[in-house]
Write a protein that holds these residues in place. Structure first.
Motif, PDB file in Angstrom:
ATOM      1  N   ARG A 264       0.603  -1.021   0.412  1.00  0.00           N
ATOM      2  CA  ARG A 264      -0.056  -0.478   0.198  1.00  0.00           C
ATOM      3  C   ARG A 264       0.912   0.956  -0.171  1.00  0.00           C
ATOM      4  N   GLY A 265       0.630   2.191  -1.069  1.00  0.00           N
ATOM      5  CA  GLY A 265       0.933   3.660  -0.989  1.00  0.00           C
ATOM      6  C   GLY A 265       0.866   3.743  -2.135  1.00  0.00           C
ATOM      7  N   ASP A 266       1.813   5.201  -2.345  1.00  0.00           N
ATOM      8  CA  ASP A 266       1.856   6.041  -3.639  1.00  0.00           C
ATOM      9  C   ASP A 266       3.393   6.189  -3.759  1.00  0.00           C
ATOM     10  N   LEU A 267       3.534   7.517  -5.102  1.00  0.00           N
ATOM     11  CA  LEU A 267       4.193   8.696  -5.616  1.00  0.00           C
ATOM     12  C   LEU A 267       4.329   8.925  -4.265  1.00  0.00           C
ATOM     13  N   GLU A 268       3.717   9.929  -3.662  1.00  0.00           N
ATOM     14  CA  GLU A 268       4.536  10.389  -2.768  1.00  0.00           C
ATOM     15  C   GLU A 268       5.286   9.962  -1.004  1.00  0.00           C
ATOM     16  N   ASP A 269       4.338   8.711  -1.003  1.00  0.00           N
ATOM     17  CA  ASP A 269       4.842   7.765   0.035  1.00  0.00           C
ATOM     18  C   ASP A 269       6.304   7.278  -0.388  1.00  0.00           C
ATOM     19  N   LEU A 270       6.987   7.867   0.004  1.00  0.00           N
ATOM     20  CA  LEU A 270       8.906   7.566   0.089  1.00  0.00           C
ATOM     21  C   LEU A 270       9.065   6.567   0.083  1.00  0.00           C
ATOM     22  N   GLU A 271       8.722   6.560   1.396  1.00  0.00           N
ATOM     23  CA  GLU A 271       8.520   4.931   2.400  1.00  0.00           C
ATOM     24  C   GLU A 271       8.156   3.892   1.618  1.00  0.00           C
ATOM     25  N   SER A 272       7.565   3.649   1.618  1.00  0.00           N
ATOM     26  CA  SER A 272       6.164   2.950   0.728  1.00  0.00           C
ATOM     27  C   SER A 272       6.988   2.152  -0.309  1.00  0.00           C
ATOM     28  N   LEU A 273       7.812   3.299  -0.822  1.00  0.00           N
ATOM     29  CA  LEU A 273       8.641   2.889  -2.000  1.00  0.00           C
ATOM     30  C   LEU A 273       9.525   2.050  -1.640  1.00  0.00           C
ATOM     31  N   ARG A 274      10.471   2.994  -0.959  1.00  0.00           N
ATOM     32  CA  ARG A 274      11.223   2.319  -0.322  1.00  0.00           C
ATOM     33  C   ARG A 274      11.764   0.651   0.262  1.00  0.00           C
ATOM     34  N   SER A 275      10.410  -0.008   1.079  1.00  0.00           N
ATOM     35  CA  SER A 275       9.958  -0.837   1.632  1.00  0.00           C
ATOM     36  C   SER A 275       9.915  -1.521   0.011  1.00  0.00           C
ATOM     37  N   GLY A 276       9.129  -1.158  -0.776  1.00  0.00           N
ATOM     38  CA  GLY A 276       8.659  -2.904  -2.210  1.00  0.00           C
ATOM     39  C   GLY A 276      10.335  -2.798  -2.392  1.00  0.00           C
ATOM     40  N   ALA A 277      11.392  -1.703  -2.661  1.00  0.00           N
ATOM     41  CA  ALA A 277      12.405  -2.354  -3.322  1.00  0.00           C
ATOM     42  C   ALA A 277      13.026  -2.900  -2.497  1.00  0.00           C
ATOM     43  N   ALA A 278      13.388  -2.719  -0.603  1.00  0.00           N
ATOM     44  CA  ALA A 278      14.144  -2.936  -0.691  1.00  0.00           C
ATOM     45  C   ALA A 278      13.985  -4.881  -0.256  1.00  0.00           C
ATOM     46  N   TRP A 279      12.355  -4.988  -0.740  1.00  0.00           N
ATOM     47  CA  TRP A 279      11.818  -6.682  -0.540  1.00  0.00           C
ATOM     48  C   TRP A 279      12.144  -7.355  -1.264  1.00  0.00           C
ATOM     49  N   SER A 280      12.243  -6.843  -2.873  1.00  0.00           N
ATOM     50  CA  SER A 280      12.454  -7.546  -4.093  1.00  0.00           C
ATOM     51  C   SER A 280      13.777  -7.243  -4.282  1.00  0.00           C
ATOM     52  N   ASP A 281      14.011  -8.497  -5.978  1.00  0.00           N
ATOM     53  CA  ASP A 281      14.692  -9.331  -6.155  1.00  0.00           C
ATOM     54  C   ASP A 281      15.041  -7.104  -7.498  1.00  0.00           C
ATOM     55  N   ALA A 282      14.404  -7.173  -8.209  1.00  0.00           N
ATOM     56  CA  ALA A 282      14.234  -5.960  -9.396  1.00  0.00           C
ATOM     57  C   ALA A 282      12.735  -5.300  -8.895  1.00  0.00           C
ATOM     58  N   VAL A 283      13.122  -3.809  -9.862  1.00  0.00           N
ATOM     59  CA  VAL A 283      12.270  -3.039  -9.843  1.00  0.00           C
ATOM     60  C   VAL A 283      11.259  -2.557 -11.005  1.00  0.00           C
ATOM     61  N   ILE A 284       9.757  -2.330 -11.136  1.00  0.00           N
ATOM     62  CA  ILE A 284       9.834  -2.240 -12.546  1.00  0.00           C
ATOM     63  C   ILE A 284       9.320  -0.073 -12.433  1.00  0.00           C
ATOM     64  N   HIS A 285       8.947   0.229 -12.693  1.00  0.00           N
ATOM     65  CA  HIS A 285       9.005   1.758 -11.989  1.00  0.00           C
ATOM     66  C   HIS A 285       8.025   2.364 -13.048  1.00  0.00           C
ATOM     67  N   THR A 286       6.436   1.514 -13.290  1.00  0.00           N
ATOM     68  CA  THR A 286       5.634   2.761 -14.479  1.00  0.00           C
ATOM     69  C   THR A 286       5.288   3.601 -13.927  1.00  0.00           C
ATOM     70  N   ALA A 287       4.541   3.615 -13.026  1.00  0.00           N
ATOM     71  CA  ALA A 287       3.993   4.679 -12.395  1.00  0.00           C
ATOM     72  C   ALA A 287       4.049   6.244 -12.891  1.00  0.00           C
TER      73      ALA A 287
END
Length: 300
Positions: free
Chosen positions: A49-72
């Motif tokens: 859960r989160g959005d582009l302005e919620d930078l902590e949600s972005l960092r959390s998702g990236a920390a979980w991942s092996d790769a990130v795809i940014h389409t937003a």
């Protein structure tokens, strides 16, 4: 592979999620609403859960991942410069987690103003952001590469199916509102295009086969003329297709005036060779001929 996808409930992002899940990847999708979260679960993805302005949600998702795809990207064109700045901050937040690792960050770019008088190729470097075109996604990715982030870029043309067609969707609404489907001069400006499912495969292949620092063009059709686009819109809405002088572009097209006379065309030869990608979907004109928007709405 565990892949975090921003824009995961959007037009392109939802197709990317489906492509990744079907390809055997574990997907975490960014969702800002309950409805979006529900659609991700139905697609077989997990939810951040989160959005582009919620930078902590972005960092959390990236920390979980092996790769990130940014389409937003926020496509409120009345706030284009502000949204480009928001996009830049989001990319920087994602990259901060991936720094000094092999984990990929794939950023979405466009084809505007990359080349003049010829189709853009993957060798064309990004144009620095400016007041006339403030999109900063590629520049932000390039800056992250200098800090040890494994970035690459997928450049999108007009992405389409029978529901949406990128900027062309706005041309449809404009033609309905004004009672004419317009083009500038002889309408020779060309816009590259790709079916949304073909675009999604580029992202998956870039995750699986891509190289650090690469630029990929998700381009199936190198350039469909603006006049051809205007004429199929006019035919489908039963309004005339008309030519306008460039001096009337701003008054008629509004925010689209900056694009209406541009050649937004490009090749994808290198992308097809490097990724083994071969577009298979219908073309832009074919999808416009079958567009659900025409069937379900009456011209104003």
């Amino acid at each position: 592979m565990k892949v975090f996808v921003t824009g995961a409930t959007g037009f392109v992002g939802s197709a990317v999620v489906e492509e990744l899940v079907n390809g055997g990847h574990k997907v975490l999708g960014l969702a800002r609403s309950d409805a979006g979260a529900k659609s991700l679960v139905a697609a077989g993805a997990q939810v951040q859960r989160g959005d582009l302005e919620d930078l902590e949600s972005l960092r959390s998702g990236a920390a979980w991942s092996d790769a990130v795809i940014h389409t937003a990207f926020n496509h409120d064109w009345s706030k284009f410069a502000e949204n480009c700045e928001m996009d830049k901050h989001a990319i920087e937040a994602l990259g901060s987690v991936l720094q000094e690792s092999d984990r990929q960050l794939i950023v979405t770019g466009g084809l505007a103003v990359l080349a003049q008088g010829r189709p853009a190729t993957e060798d064309d470097p990004p144009v620095p952001p400016s007041s006339s075109y403030p999109r900063a996604s590629e520049a932000a990715a390039a800056e992250l590469r200098t800090r040890g982030v494994n970035t690459s870029v997928v450049r999108l043309p007009q992405v389409h199916n029978t529901v949406k067609q990128g900027l062309v969707t706005y041309l449809v609404s404009l033609a309905r509102e004004k009672g004419v489907s317009a083009y500038l001069g002889e309408g020779k400006s060309r816009w590259a295009a790709v079916h949304v499912l073909d675009a999604a495969r580029v992202y998956r292949l870039a995750i699986e086969k891509g190289q650090p620092g690469a630029r990929y063009h998700a381009v199936a059709e190198e350039g469909v003329t603006f006049r051809d686009i205007a004429e199929v819109i006019g035919r489908s809405l039963k309004v005339p297709a008309v030519t306008l002088p460039p001096t009337e572009a701003a008054d008629h097209f509004g925010f689209l005036a900056r694009f209406a006379g541009l050649d937004l065309w490009a090749t994808s030869t290198q992308t097809q060779e490097r990724l083994g990608w071969h577009p298979m979907g219908p073309g832009l004109i074919a999808d416009l001929d079958e567009m659900e928007h025409f069937a379900s709405n009456v011209a104003l």
